[in-house]
Motif scaffolding. Structure first.
Motif, PDB file in Angstrom:
ATOM      1  N   ASP A   1      37.052  47.634  47.906  1.00 22.76           N
ATOM      2  CA  ASP A   1      37.415  46.926  46.678  1.00 22.76           C
ATOM      3  C   ASP A   1      36.151  46.829  45.826  1.00 22.76           C
ATOM      4  O   ASP A   1      35.254  46.032  46.102  1.00 22.76           O
ATOM      5  CB  ASP A   1      37.980  45.545  47.010  1.00 22.76           C
ATOM      6  CG  ASP A   1      38.436  44.798  45.756  1.00 22.76           C
ATOM      7  OD1 ASP A   1      38.113  45.263  44.640  1.00 22.76           O
ATOM      8  OD2 ASP A   1      39.105  43.760  45.892  1.00 22.76           O
TER       9      ASP A   1
ATOM     10  N   LYS B   1      37.504  45.645  36.254  1.00 25.41           N
ATOM     11  CA  LYS B   1      36.556  44.947  35.390  1.00 25.41           C
ATOM     12  C   LYS B   1      35.641  45.850  34.533  1.00 25.41           C
ATOM     13  O   LYS B   1      35.896  46.046  33.356  1.00 25.41           O
ATOM     14  CB  LYS B   1      35.719  44.016  36.253  1.00 25.41           C
ATOM     15  CG  LYS B   1      36.576  42.896  36.906  1.00 25.41           C
ATOM     16  CD  LYS B   1      35.730  41.965  37.679  1.00 25.41           C
ATOM     17  CE  LYS B   1      36.539  40.913  38.435  1.00 25.41           C
ATOM     18  NZ  LYS B   1      36.749  39.669  37.723  1.00 25.41           N
TER      19      LYS B   1
ATOM     20  N   GLY C   1      42.471  44.307  38.237  1.00 24.71           N
ATOM     21  CA  GLY C   1      41.949  44.364  39.592  1.00 24.71           C
ATOM     22  C   GLY C   1      43.018  44.142  40.656  1.00 24.71           C
ATOM     23  O   GLY C   1      43.093  44.888  41.641  1.00 24.71           O
ATOM     24  N   SER C   2      43.838  43.098  40.479  1.00 22.21           N
ATOM     25  CA  SER C   2      44.875  42.823  41.481  1.00 22.21           C
ATOM     26  C   SER C   2      45.833  44.010  41.554  1.00 22.21           C
ATOM     27  O   SER C   2      46.227  44.429  42.648  1.00 22.21           O
ATOM     28  CB  SER C   2      45.669  41.567  41.118  1.00 22.21           C
ATOM     29  OG  SER C   2      44.807  40.475  40.945  1.00 22.21           O
TER      30      SER C   2
ATOM     31  N   TYR D   1      37.800  37.988  48.358  1.00 21.39           N
ATOM     32  CA  TYR D   1      38.780  37.839  47.274  1.00 21.39           C
ATOM     33  C   TYR D   1      39.237  39.221  46.814  1.00 21.39           C
ATOM     34  O   TYR D   1      38.418  40.087  46.504  1.00 21.39           O
ATOM     35  CB  TYR D   1      38.203  37.069  46.073  1.00 21.39           C
ATOM     36  CG  TYR D   1      39.257  36.858  45.011  1.00 21.39           C
ATOM     37  CD1 TYR D   1      40.353  36.028  45.262  1.00 21.39           C
ATOM     38  CD2 TYR D   1      39.196  37.503  43.778  1.00 21.39           C
ATOM     39  CE1 TYR D   1      41.352  35.845  44.315  1.00 21.39           C
ATOM     40  CE2 TYR D   1      40.193  37.316  42.821  1.00 21.39           C
ATOM     41  CZ  TYR D   1      41.267  36.489  43.097  1.00 21.39           C
ATOM     42  OH  TYR D   1      42.258  36.309  42.169  1.00 21.39           O
ATOM     43  N   HIS D   2      40.566  39.405  46.796  1.00 17.53           N
ATOM     44  CA  HIS D   2      41.090  40.701  46.367  1.00 17.53           C
ATOM     45  C   HIS D   2      42.129  40.593  45.259  1.00 17.53           C
ATOM     46  O   HIS D   2      42.724  41.606  44.880  1.00 17.53           O
ATOM     47  CB  HIS D   2      41.671  41.451  47.565  1.00 17.53           C
ATOM     48  CG  HIS D   2      40.646  41.799  48.598  1.00 17.53           C
ATOM     49  ND1 HIS D   2      39.633  42.711  48.355  1.00 17.53           N
ATOM     50  CD2 HIS D   2      40.428  41.335  49.850  1.00 17.53           C
ATOM     51  CE1 HIS D   2      38.856  42.807  49.426  1.00 17.53           C
ATOM     52  NE2 HIS D   2      39.307  41.986  50.342  1.00 17.53           N
ATOM     53  N   GLY D   3      42.408  39.368  44.777  1.00 16.36           N
ATOM     54  CA  GLY D   3      43.328  39.269  43.655  1.00 16.36           C
ATOM     55  C   GLY D   3      44.354  38.168  43.827  1.00 16.36           C
ATOM     56  O   GLY D   3      44.433  37.515  44.869  1.00 16.36           O
TER      57      GLY D   3
ATOM     58  N   VAL E   1      36.298  46.306  42.506  1.00 17.50           N
ATOM     59  CA  VAL E   1      36.722  45.741  41.222  1.00 17.50           C
ATOM     60  C   VAL E   1      35.543  45.073  40.522  1.00 17.50           C
ATOM     61  O   VAL E   1      35.332  45.251  39.315  1.00 17.50           O
ATOM     62  CB  VAL E   1      37.892  44.750  41.443  1.00 17.50           C
ATOM     63  CG1 VAL E   1      38.115  43.871  40.226  1.00 17.50           C
ATOM     64  CG2 VAL E   1      39.169  45.520  41.778  1.00 17.50           C
ATOM     65  N   MET E   2      34.751  44.311  41.293  1.00 21.43           N
ATOM     66  CA  MET E   2      33.610  43.633  40.680  1.00 21.43           C
ATOM     67  C   MET E   2      32.319  44.451  40.823  1.00 21.43           C
ATOM     68  O   MET E   2      31.499  44.513  39.912  1.00 21.43           O
ATOM     69  CB  MET E   2      33.428  42.248  41.296  1.00 21.43           C
ATOM     70  CG  MET E   2      32.494  41.359  40.521  1.00 21.43           C
ATOM     71  SD  MET E   2      32.346  39.713  41.225  1.00 21.43           S
ATOM     72  CE  MET E   2      33.732  38.858  40.513  1.00 21.43           C
TER      73      MET E   2
ATOM     74  N   GLU F   1      34.865  44.321  50.292  1.00 23.82           N
ATOM     75  CA  GLU F   1      34.038  44.444  49.093  1.00 23.82           C
ATOM     76  C   GLU F   1      32.642  44.868  49.571  1.00 23.82           C
ATOM     77  O   GLU F   1      31.990  44.089  50.274  1.00 23.82           O
ATOM     78  CB  GLU F   1      33.935  43.098  48.386  1.00 23.82           C
ATOM     79  CG  GLU F   1      35.246  42.501  47.945  1.00 23.82           C
ATOM     80  CD  GLU F   1      35.182  40.965  47.872  1.00 23.82           C
ATOM     81  OE1 GLU F   1      34.755  40.442  46.835  1.00 23.82           O
ATOM     82  OE2 GLU F   1      35.545  40.303  48.846  1.00 23.82           O
TER      83      GLU F   1
HETATM   84  C1  PLP Z   1      36.700  42.051  44.348  1.00 18.86           C
HETATM   85  C2  PLP Z   1      37.850  41.698  43.459  1.00 18.86           C
HETATM   86  N1  PLP Z   1      39.056  42.259  43.681  1.00 18.86           N
HETATM   87  C3  PLP Z   1      40.129  41.992  42.909  1.00 18.86           C
HETATM   88  C4  PLP Z   1      40.027  41.101  41.852  1.00 18.86           C
HETATM   89  C5  PLP Z   1      41.237  40.815  41.003  1.00 18.86           C
HETATM   90  O1  PLP Z   1      41.062  41.321  39.739  1.00 18.86           O
HETATM   91  P1  PLP Z   1      41.941  40.793  38.505  1.00 18.86           P
HETATM   92  O2  PLP Z   1      41.505  39.385  38.270  1.00 18.86           O
HETATM   93  O3  PLP Z   1      41.593  41.725  37.394  1.00 18.86           O
HETATM   94  O4  PLP Z   1      43.374  40.895  38.885  1.00 18.86           O
HETATM   95  C6  PLP Z   1      38.798  40.495  41.579  1.00 18.86           C
HETATM   96  C7  PLP Z   1      38.672  39.530  40.486  1.00 18.86           C
HETATM   97  O5  PLP Z   1      37.742  38.794  40.379  1.00 18.86           O
HETATM   98  C8  PLP Z   1      37.688  40.803  42.408  1.00 18.86           C
HETATM   99  O6  PLP Z   1      36.492  40.253  42.190  1.00 18.86           O
END
Ligand code: PLP
Length: 454
Positions: free
Chosen positions: A248, A277, A108-109, A141-143, A250-251, A214
Motif C-alpha cells: 500500500d 494521494k 486510496g481506499s 491504515y488502508h482506508g 497510497v501515502m 505499507e
Molecule cells: C496507506 C493508506 N492507504 C489507504 C488510504 C486511503 O486513502 P483515501 O483516503 O484516499 O481513501 C490512506 C489514506 O490516508 C493511506 O494513508
C-alpha cells in the motif's frame, strides 16, 4: 415595531464533515493556504499528505483546463482516452520493471479495494479458489471502505463496524524501536517477518491469498520503517507459500520518500501496488492499482477485472495526474524530497533533543514522523486525556502551521505527529516550519507537564 434584534444563531451547516468548525478556505499557492478571514497557513501536512506538488501549479491547471475543454469525462466502457493511456505509461516508467499494468480509480481506499479484488481474481483464475485471506498489520491504515477497513489494524477506526466486516488476520507491525531485547535490528526484522510465517501457518497456507503492508508507514505508525532484513524475508516467505505481496503506497508512493515508491529503498518486488494521494496531488481524485503481468494476464484471459467505478480512469483526473508527474520530473522532485527530507529530519532530531518526550524520529524523505511518550526511559504513553497529538496539532494550527497526526489505538501504540510538507518546500520554509513547531512543542510541554531539556 420590534427594536430588539433577533438573538444571534450559530451559523447553520448542512455539512457534517467534521464536528469541529474550521475557517473557510479562500485560496492556496505553493505550500500556503489562505482563509477568508485573512489568515495564512503553512501546510506542512500537504493536506492529508497528498499535495506533493504544492498548490496552484500552473502547468497542471493548464493541462486540466485543456482537457476540460476537450471533454472532462468519457466512460471507460464506452471509450478509451489518451490521458489515461499516457498516464499509465508515465506511471509504469517510474515503477520497478515488472510492475507494468495499471488500473485507475479515484482514491486510496478504492485502490486498496482494487488490489484485494485483483488478488482474489488472480487466485480463482489460476485454479486456487481456496485462497481468500489477506493478512494485514497491527497497527496500519488502508482506508475507510469495508474491504480496506477489514485489513486495517486500528480498533479506534474499526470497532464500530467490526460486526459488519469480514475481519482479516493481522500480524504486529515491526515497531522494533520499542523492543527491549538483545537482538540486533536486523535480527528483529527477521523476527517480525517470521511472525507473518507463523500466522500463515495458523490460518492455513492454502487459504492465505496475500499480505498487505505499507513499506513506509502512514498515519497509523507515523512513517514507521523496518530493518532491511524484514523486507527481504517477507518476500521470501510470501514466495515460499505462493502468497501475493501487496504494497500500500497510497501515502508513501509518488516520490514522497525520495524514491518513486517507498519500497524502492529496499528494492522490494511486490506483486500489486496501490497508489493515490501524490499522483493526483490534490488536483483531482485519482488512484491506481499497479500489478505485474503475471497477476493481470490470467485475470484478463478469464474475461477481465471485475471492478470499476463511474469515475475510474476519467480523462480529467488522468490529465491532471499526467501533468503532476511531468512537473515532478521537470523539477526533479523525487531527489528534492530526499534532500529536503534529510534536512527536515535533522531539524526534527534537534527538536527531539530539546523536547525529550519525543522518543523517536523516523521516516524516509519527506514522509517523516515522530512519536511522543510520557517517559523516554520506560516509553510509557502520555495520558489519554486531553490527547497529546491533538493538542499539539491545535497549538500548531493556532500558530498557522498544519501538521498531521493520529493517536493510534488510543495512544497505546503512540502519540504520533508527522511533518510532511509538499516536495517543493525550500530550506527557508523548513526553518519557518521548525520554528513554529518548536513553539508549539513548548506550549504542549507546558500544558501537559512534559520534560524539556535544560
Ligand atoms: C496507506 C493508506 N492507504 C489507504 C488510504 C486511503 O486513502 P483515501 O483516503 O484516499 O481513501 C490512506 C489514506 O490516508 C493511506 O494513508
Amino acid at each position: 415595531m420590534n427594536l430588539v434584534p433577533p438573538a444571534a444563531k450559530p451559523a447553520p451547516s448542512a455539512l457534517f464533515m467534521s464536528p469541529q468548525r474550521r475557517p473557510l478556505v479562500d485560496r492556496a499557492e505553493g505550500i500556503h493556504v489562505w482563509t477568508r478571514d485573512g489568515r495564512r497557513f503553512i501546510d506542512a501536512a500537504s493536506g492529508p499528505i497528498a499535495v506533493n506538488l504544492g498548490y496552484g501549479n500552473k502547468a497542471v491547471l493548464d493541462a486540466m483546463d485543456a482537457q476540460m475543454r476537450r471533454t472532462p469525462f468519457a466512460y471507460r466502457l464506452h471509450f478509451e482516452n489518451e490521458a489515461a493511456e499516457e498516464l499509465a505509461h508515465a506511471i509504469v516508467r517510474e515503477m520497478p520493471p515488472s510492475l507494468n499494468r495499471v488500473y485507475f480509480v479515484s482514491g486510496g481506499s478504492e485502490s486498496v479495494e482494487g488490489c484485494i479484488k485483483l488478488a482474489r481474481q488472480w487466485a480463482v483464475a489460476t485454479g486456487q479458489p481456496r485462497r481468500w485471506k489477506v493478512i494485514g498489520r497491527m497497527p496500519s491504515y488502508h482506508g475507510g471502505t469495508f474491504g480496506s477497513l477489514a485489513v486495517t489494524g486500528d480498533g479506534l477506526l474499526t470497532d464500530t463496524f467490526e460486526v459488519q466486516l469480514m475481519r482479516m488476520p493481522t500480524v504486529p507491525a515491526p515497531v522494533v524501536w520499542r523492543d527491549r531485547d538483545n537482538l540486533t535490528a536486523e535480527q528483529r526484522g527477521v523476527r517480525y517477518a517470521e511472525m507473518l510465517e507463523a500466522k500463515i501457518e495458523a490460518e492455513g497456507p492454502d487459504e492465505v491469498l496475500a499480505f498487505i503492508m505499507e513499506p513506509v508507514g502512514g498515519a497509523a505508525t507515523a512513517a514507521l520503517t523496518a530493518p532491511d532484513s524484514y523486507y527481504a524475508t517477507v518476500r521470501e516467505i510470501c514466495d515460499r507459500h505462493g502468497i501475493l505481496l501487496i504494497h500500500d503506497e497510497v501515502m508513501s508512493g509518488a516520490g514522497r520518500t525520495g524514491r518513486f515508491l517507498g519500497g524502492d529503498h529496499w528494492n522490494c518486488r511486490p506483486d500489486i501496488v496501490s497508489l493515490s494521494k501524490g499522483i493526483g496531488s490534490g488536483y483531482m481524485p485519482l488512484g491506481a492499482v499497479v500489478a505485474t503481468s503475471r497477476i493481470v494476464d490470467p485475470v484478463m484471459a478469464q474475461g477481465g477485472f471485475q471492478h470499476g467505478h463511474t469515475y475510474a480512469g476519467n480523462p480529467l483526473a488522468c490529465a491532471a495526474g499526467l501533468a503532476v508527474l511531468s512537473e515532478m520530473r521537470r523539477m526533479d522532485l523525487v531527489s528534492r524530497a530526499a534532500e529536503m527530507g534529510a534536512l527536515l529530519e535533522a531539524e526534527l532530531r534537534g527538536l527531539a533533543a530539546r523536547f525529550p518526550f519525543i522518543a523517536d524520529v523516523r521516516g524516509k524523505g519527506l514522509l517523516l514522523g515522530a512519536e511522543m511518550v510520557a517517559d523516554p526511559a520506560t516509553l510509557a504513553p502520555i495520558a489519554a486525556q486531553p490527547g497529546a497529538t491533538q493538542r499539539l496539532l491545535d497549538h500548531a494550527y493556532r500558530r498557522g502551521l498544519i501538521i498531521y497526526g493520529r493517536r493510534t489505538k488510543g495512544g497505546a501504540i503512540g502519540d504520533n505527529f508527522m511533518v510532511c510538507p509538499p516536495l517543493i518546500v525550500t530550506r527557508e520554509q523548513i526553518d519557518e516550519i521548525v520554528g513554529i513547531l518548536g513553539d508549539s512543542l513548548a506550549a504542549l510541554a507546558a500544558e501537559l507537564d512534559l520534560p524539556v531539556a535544560a
